[in-house]
Structure formats: C-alpha cells, structure tokens
Design an enzyme around this catalytic site. Structure first.
Site, PDB file in Angstrom:
ATOM      1  N   GLY A  96       0.791  -1.222   0.000  1.00 33.05           N
ATOM      2  CA  GLY A  96       0.000   0.000   0.000  1.00 33.05           C
ATOM      3  C   GLY A  96       0.823   1.272   0.000  1.00 33.05           C
ATOM      4  O   GLY A  96       0.443   2.284   0.587  1.00 33.05           O
ATOM      5  N   CYS A 153       0.372   0.812  -9.623  1.00 30.75           N
ATOM      6  CA  CYS A 153       0.258   0.098  -8.341  1.00 30.75           C
ATOM      7  C   CYS A 153      -1.130  -0.536  -8.241  1.00 30.75           C
ATOM      8  O   CYS A 153      -2.132   0.144  -8.414  1.00 30.75           O
ATOM      9  CB  CYS A 153       0.477   1.029  -7.148  1.00 30.75           C
ATOM     10  SG  CYS A 153       0.237   0.128  -5.600  1.00 30.75           S
ATOM     11  N   THR A 216       2.752  -5.742 -10.843  1.00 30.60           N
ATOM     12  CA  THR A 216       2.171  -7.018 -10.428  1.00 30.60           C
ATOM     13  C   THR A 216       0.749  -7.211 -10.977  1.00 30.60           C
ATOM     14  O   THR A 216       0.076  -6.256 -11.359  1.00 30.60           O
ATOM     15  CB  THR A 216       2.141  -7.094  -8.891  1.00 30.60           C
ATOM     16  OG1 THR A 216       1.515  -5.909  -8.393  1.00 30.60           O
ATOM     17  CG2 THR A 216       3.547  -7.186  -8.336  1.00 30.60           C
ATOM     18  N   GLY A 290      13.054  -8.449  -8.432  1.00 29.17           N
ATOM     19  CA  GLY A 290      12.208  -8.015  -7.330  1.00 29.17           C
ATOM     20  C   GLY A 290      11.965  -9.101  -6.309  1.00 29.17           C
ATOM     21  O   GLY A 290      12.713  -9.254  -5.346  1.00 29.17           O
TER      22      GLY A 290
HETATM   23  O1  RRO Z   1       3.185  -0.710  -2.309  1.00 29.92           O
HETATM   24  C1  RRO Z   1       2.555  -1.595  -2.926  1.00 29.92           C
HETATM   25  O2  RRO Z   1       1.617  -2.202  -2.409  1.00 29.92           O
HETATM   26  C2  RRO Z   1       2.879  -1.943  -4.315  1.00 29.92           C
HETATM   27  C3  RRO Z   1       3.261  -1.039  -5.286  1.00 29.92           C
HETATM   28 BR1  RRO Z   1       3.563   0.755  -4.927  1.00 29.92          BR
HETATM   29  C4  RRO Z   1       3.426  -1.461  -6.628  1.00 29.92           C
HETATM   30  O3  RRO Z   1       3.732  -0.695  -7.559  1.00 29.92           O
HETATM   31  N1  RRO Z   1       3.207  -2.767  -6.894  1.00 29.92           N
HETATM   32  C5  RRO Z   1       2.855  -3.650  -5.949  1.00 29.92           C
HETATM   33  O4  RRO Z   1       2.661  -4.837  -6.253  1.00 29.92           O
HETATM   34  N2  RRO Z   1       2.709  -3.225  -4.652  1.00 29.92           N
END
Ligand code: RRO
Length: 328
Positions: A96, A153, A216, A290
């Site tokens: 988040g 995101c 993702t 990642g």
């Molecule tokens: O912070 C997240 O939950 C998050 C981000 Br910003 C993103 O770009 N991709 C993801 O899978 N989680």
C-alpha cells in the site's frame, strides 16, 4: 576460484574467470535512452527498500541501477497487515505504497545512496496528475539517474487502477512530470489491462524515455476456513515466477509495436541469469529483480553474474547484442 564461475566488475566490462582460464570479456553496458548503465540488472521498486537496506548483501554500485520504493509527495502509511501472502508460484503483496514522502527521502536516504556511488532511480506515485508533479518537484537533479513514474500500483483504491488502463491519463502524468524535472522519465506500466501497447505509445509520445514492464497482477487469496482475505487490504499484486511469462509477453508486444526507439526495462519473475536473458531477447534493454530478493537478498548481484556467464558461454560479446534478438 578454480572450478567456480565468478565475475568482477571492471567499468562496464565483466570478466568471467572459469577454472583459471579466461573466457571472452562480456561488455555489460546497456543504454536506456540517454541513460547508459554499466550493468543490465537493477533492483525492482518496492523490493529493495527506500535506501541502502540491501547493502549488507552486496555493493549497490555494482548493479546497473537501484530503484527505490515508490514515493509520494507526502508521507504515506500504507495498508493494514498482513501485507504479504505466499502464492504457489510467487507471492501476493498489498503493502500500500508505504513511504516517508519525497522531502524526508531526499534528506535522509538519498545522501546514503550518493555516498555509496549508487545509480539511483526514484519511483514516484500519486492519485492525481498534480500529486505526481508534486512528488517530482521535490527531487534534486543531482544524484538521481532517472524517475520511474509508477502508473500501475494495484494496491490503491482496491485495485481500481487510476492510470494504468488509460493512455491519455498516463500521458498526462508523464507530461506533467517531464515538465517538472530535468531527469529522464521512465513509466512503469501494468499487466492488468489489454491496452499496455497503447499506454506505452501514449507515454512515449508524452516524453517517457523508457517503459518498465510490468508491475504485479491483481490477485486475491482467501482463507476458506474463515472466508476472509489473507491480505489486510483484500486484494493484492501477484509477483514471482508466475509473472515471468506475462512480463515476457508484454515486453515482446511493446517491442514489436514500438521498435527499439522505445527502450523497455523488463521486470517480473527474474531469479536466474537465464530469465534475464529471456527478457532481453524479448526486447528489454535491462531487467529488474524483485521478488527473488525476498528469497535471496543477493539475487540481483547473482542474476547479473549469471547473465554474464550465460553470455560468455554462448560467445555473446555484449549484453546489448541480446536485446530484441527474438524479433530478428
Ligand atoms: O506498495 C505496494 O503495495 C505496491 C506497489 Br507501490 C506497486 O507498484 N506494486 C505492488 O505490487 N505493490
């Protein structure tokens, strides 16, 4: 050293030493538009902290670049726990967008990275065009090699992507960030749309120097005993091995549609050198590691060494020669 494969960075050349006899030197440099990197492997945003958290496991300056977790203009608390849930071939996250805000990051974290000679890429996010521009406005020109605009995101507003499906909205964000910073702007796009090729074209028109593919995949895990979601926020983003074919397809499709004039950075399920080679063949000029870092914090360095060894074994003299080879 005998019998083992190791690699040492010497400028942009990595030399493989195997059993005491020298294999050909592999040129590891790669260009992402105007940014020339000494190595083709970066950390992926959100998986390697905001600063030098991975430094106990390797020299961040040896990597092509280090991409820090997405920053908002203001501090942001993130989502309720649990924030991670295992999946059969990867994991779900709903962190988040937790972050200290750009000003605190510039004050506290960027100096640590500069002292280590790290090529830092800053990921930024917002809920509006103005918020993206506000985050960008707080960044200095020095000590940062590029801004990665996170348009994708999955964990904001319950997975209701604000920009990722919409070429025009994505272009407006890139345009605003470009007008705010002198740094190269990369755009990180989502696999949760059938419009990724269009979105890539739109952000290129708006001045993005590169696209990062992919963020993702939206997912959900439920505990059947309680009927409740396993993640505190409900849905999350799936990453890891299951994501790799999705990333390879996206990179290949964008490269096929837009050609080498739009550099692509591939990300999704890379945990071995051969996975990086696959994304390069599909059209990526560099890759990001990642989720593999959660299993092995040395993964980005290992993937870079394995990729170089893979090239050396096959007589590939320059990593850049691999880029787009599946389109030949
Ligand atoms: O912070 C997240 O939950 C998050 C981000 Br910003 C993103 O770009 N991709 C993801 O899978 N989680």
């Amino acid at each position: 050293m005998s019998g083992r494969v190791s690699a040492a960075v010497t400028g942009s050349l990595l030399r493989i030493v195997r059993g005491g006899c020298r294999a050909p030197t592999v040129d590891t440099s790669t260009a992402i538009g105007e940014v020339v990197l000494a190595g083709p492997v970066m950390t992926a945003a959100g998986t390697a902290g905001h600063a030098d958290e991975l430094a106990p496991w390797g020299d961040l300056a040896v990597l092509g670049a280090h991409v820090v977790k997405s920053l908002h203009r203001d501090p942001w608390p993130g989502n309720p726990p649990p924030r991670l849930a295992p999946a059969d071939a990867g994991m779900l996250n709903s962190v988040g967008l937790t972050g200290p805000g750009v000003a605190a990051w510039v004050d506290r974290d960027l100096p640590r990275l500069r002292r280590r000679g790290v090529r830092t890429v800053v990921s930024i996010w917002g809920r509006t065009v103005e918020e993206y521009a506000g985050a960008a406005a707080g960044l200095p020109d020095e000590g940062i090699v590029a801004v990665e605009v996170n348009l994708s995101c999955p964990n904001l507003d319950g997975g209701r992507h604000l920009f990722a499906h919409d070429p025009d909205a994505s272009a407006r964000v890139v345009d605003a960030v470009r007008a705010t910073v002198r740094l190269p702007v990369w755009a990180k796009l989502s696999p949760n749309t059938d419009r990724i090729v269009e979105v890539a074209g739109a952000v290129r028109e708006a001045g993005a120097s590169a696209v990062t593919l992919v963020n993702t995949l939206l997912g959900l895990a439920i505990d059947p005993a309680t009927g409740r979601a396993r993640l505190g926020a409900g849905t999350g983003g799936l990453s890891g091995p299951a994501l790799r074919p999705v990333a390879v397809r996206a990179v290949h499709a964008v490269r096929a549609a837009h050609g080498p004039g739009l550099p692509v950075i591939g990300v999704g399920g890379v945990s071995r050198g051969v996975h990086a080679a696959e994304l390069l063949a599909a059209g990526a000029s560099a890759v990001q590691v990642g989720t593999a870092t959660f299993v092995d914090p040395r993964a980005p360095w290992r993937v870079q060494r394995e990729l170089v060894a893979w090239c050396a074994r096959r007589g590939v003299r320059a990593v850049a020669d691999l880029v787009g080879s599946a389109h030949a």
